[in-house]
Design a protein around this motif. Structure first.
Motif, mmCIF file in Angstrom:
data_model
loop_
_atom_site.group_PDB
_atom_site.id
_atom_site.type_symbol
_atom_site.label_atom_id
_atom_site.label_comp_id
_atom_site.label_asym_id
_atom_site.label_seq_id
_atom_site.Cartn_x
_atom_site.Cartn_y
_atom_site.Cartn_z
ATOM 1 N N ASN A 50 -1.766 -4.534 -0.358
ATOM 2 C CA ASN A 50 -1.348 -3.707 0.766
ATOM 3 C C ASN A 50 -0.010 -4.262 1.259
ATOM 4 O OD1 ASN A 50 -0.878 -2.382 3.167
ATOM 5 N ND2 ASN A 50 -2.972 -2.574 3.944
ATOM 6 N N GLU A 109 -5.293 3.104 4.605
ATOM 7 C CA GLU A 109 -4.946 4.423 4.060
ATOM 8 C C GLU A 109 -4.986 5.517 5.127
ATOM 9 O OE1 GLU A 109 -6.238 5.801 0.109
ATOM 10 O OE2 GLU A 109 -7.008 3.768 -0.232
ATOM 11 N N ARG A 146 -1.706 7.561 6.650
ATOM 12 C CA ARG A 146 -1.619 9.006 6.448
ATOM 13 C C ARG A 146 -1.252 9.694 7.767
ATOM 14 N NH1 ARG A 146 -6.329 9.520 4.206
ATOM 15 N NH2 ARG A 146 -5.660 8.874 2.129
ATOM 16 N N SER A 178 5.430 7.055 -7.100
ATOM 17 C CA SER A 178 4.630 8.136 -6.508
ATOM 18 C C SER A 178 5.172 9.520 -6.881
ATOM 19 C CB SER A 178 4.609 7.985 -4.981
ATOM 20 O OG SER A 178 4.199 6.680 -4.626
ATOM 21 N N HIS A 205 -0.062 11.528 -0.930
ATOM 22 C CA HIS A 205 -1.313 10.805 -1.182
ATOM 23 C C HIS A 205 -1.051 9.588 -2.087
ATOM 24 C CE1 HIS A 205 -5.564 10.061 -1.825
ATOM 25 N NE2 HIS A 205 -5.330 10.039 -3.141
ATOM 26 N N LYS A 206 -0.232 9.809 -3.140
ATOM 27 C CA LYS A 206 0.100 8.700 -4.062
ATOM 28 C C LYS A 206 0.868 7.594 -3.340
ATOM 29 C CE LYS A 206 0.465 11.112 -8.508
ATOM 30 N NZ LYS A 206 1.467 11.626 -9.469
ATOM 31 N N LYS A 248 -1.333 5.526 -1.107
ATOM 32 C CA LYS A 248 -2.144 4.634 -1.962
ATOM 33 C C LYS A 248 -1.297 3.453 -2.448
ATOM 34 C CE LYS A 248 -6.104 4.437 -4.481
ATOM 35 N NZ LYS A 248 -7.367 4.110 -3.833
ATOM 36 N N SER A 249 -0.063 3.739 -2.890
ATOM 37 C CA SER A 249 0.826 2.677 -3.390
ATOM 38 C C SER A 249 1.171 1.660 -2.309
ATOM 39 C CB SER A 249 2.133 3.281 -3.924
ATOM 40 O OG SER A 249 1.886 4.022 -5.084
#
Length: 408
Positions: A263, A270, A274, A309, A326-327, A330-331
């Motif tokens: 992270n 996450e 977002r 991403s 979303h990618k 996550k990354s």
């Protein structure tokens, strides 16, 4: 018969500290340091990037003891005899001032490890400590009056007391001469190592570092937070080194093949990231994402994560597609990196394992199995994370052994 002789096996921090203090506390004691290589205090020389991370500015013994993946209960007892303030005073009395940095690590004010080496060598000289280099021990033999220390060149030293401060051994068979005395050895394993990520595109960012990242090892409870550095072979930095220390046995058992979940923004998970992204779409809407990095990450890392991403250089914040967002989330908060193997972090290299602690008296450092035999430093199953903890254990154990021997 030899009266009042101490042979210290190992010319590192623990061995030297034992030798100079024993000689100082008992003027009639003949002290001989034997070192298997042709160099003295070699780890002191390279520690802390050549500055020597002497100890850690810990508020109390409990805090300090929790920084040892192995040997916590043992050091909790030993630190009652000689702790951080004692280390600071000892060096100060000999003209060496220590300073604490923001992260607690303590260095000589000169920022040079040579200052520490010169101080110890001067003490050895002042109290007539004899030094023999290129003297590897092959056996310790108990005699009626003490010990016979047998060396590789066929010679031997008769002595009343032996302090083994030989450091950590990477292979169990190197402990054979101590097992022969009757001691149990906890199998040695590397600790404080970096993570290899062969073929991972992130290695193209070698040299990039972040002040704070969070890493956890998938499928385990192991996790750590702190500075992280990307190298040409994978990942390093205090965060990784500390994680490797806590996971030394667990990661060794799986042959250093695992998934590290990084992270890059520990203030977010996450879900919260977002939500943050939704706000950024409005506040930064017209700006290109590649040019506007709102999280303070190094620019090269930010652009790398955008590319990974699927976010092109012309995409504006307002136009980021949901799939790519979303990618990216996550990354940034849960990037999975496959680790295959480790690299020894030469400067701070430590092994866990060694002489079983239940066989050593923490108040004297004497073997419970063989009177007149003492231990100091990393040869015991004690190891700390990076930050001056291993040196403090070396000074403390060397001091206790010296004091015990001098009073005999």
């Amino acid at each position: 018969m030899i009266n009042n002789r101490l042979v210290v096996i190992g010319g590192g921090a623990a061995g030297f500290f034992c030798a100079v203090n024993a000689a100082r506390l008992h003027s009639q004691l003949e002290v001989i340091v034997i070192e298997k290589s042709n160099k003295l205090l070699s780890k002191v020389k390279i520690s802390g990037g050549g500055r020597c991370n002497v100890t850690h500015n810990a508020p109390d013994i409990l805090y300090m003891s929790k920084r040892y993946p192995r040997g916590q209960h043992f050091v909790k007892k030993t630190f009652n005899h000689f702790f951080v303030p004692d280390t600071i005073s000892w060096f100060k009395e000999r003209g060496v001032g220590l300073k604490a940095e923001a992260d607690g690590r303590m260095f000589p004010v000169t920022d040079s490890s040579q200052t520490i080496i010169d101080c110890l060598l001067k003490e050895a000289d002042r109290y007539n400590v004899k030094i023999r280099l290129n003297a590897a021990v092959t056996a310790l033999v108990k005699t009626d009056t003490g010990w016979d220390v047998q060396l590789q060149d066929g010679s031997s030293l008769k002595t009343n007391y032996v302090c083994v401060a030989a450091g950590g051994y990477a292979q169990a068979d190197k402990f054979a001469w101590l097992k022969a005395v009757g001691h149990q050895i906890v199998a040695p394993m590397p600790s404080l190592f970096t993570f290899n990520m062969p073929g991972n595109p992130i290695t193209s960012l070698m040299g990039v570092s972040v002040e704070e990242a969070h890493i956890k090892i998938a499928g385990t409870k192991l996790q750590e937070k702190g500075p992280l550095m990307i190298t040409h072979w994978g990942m390093s930095g205090p965060c990784v080194l500390r994680l490797s220390a806590w996971g030394a046995r667990e990661l060794g058992d799986i042959q250093y093949q695992f998934t590290a979940i990084v992270n890059w923004l520990p203030a977010f998970n996450e879900n919260s990231l977002r939500d943050e992204m939704q706000g950024l779409r409005f506040t930064l809407g017209g700006q290109k994402m590649h040019h506007k990095n709102p999280f303070g990450l190094p620019q090269r890392l930010w652009q790398f994560l955008l590319q990974q991403s699927g976010i092109g250089e012309d995409i504006r914040w307002a136009d980021m597609p949901a799939k790519e967002q979303h990618k990216l989330v996550k990354s940034l908060t849960a990037m999975e990196c496959g680790v295959k193997g480790k690299t020894t972090f030469k400067e701070e290299f430590v092994t866990c394992g060694g002489i079983q602690l239940s066989e050593i008296d923490p108040n004297t450092m004497e073997s419970k199995l063989a009177p007149g035999l003492f231990f100091a430093g990393e040869v015991m199953d004690v190891d700390g994370i990076t930050g001056g903890f291993n040196f403090q254990h070396a000074w403390t154990s060397g001091w206790i052994a010296a004091g015990t021997i001098a009073t005999r």
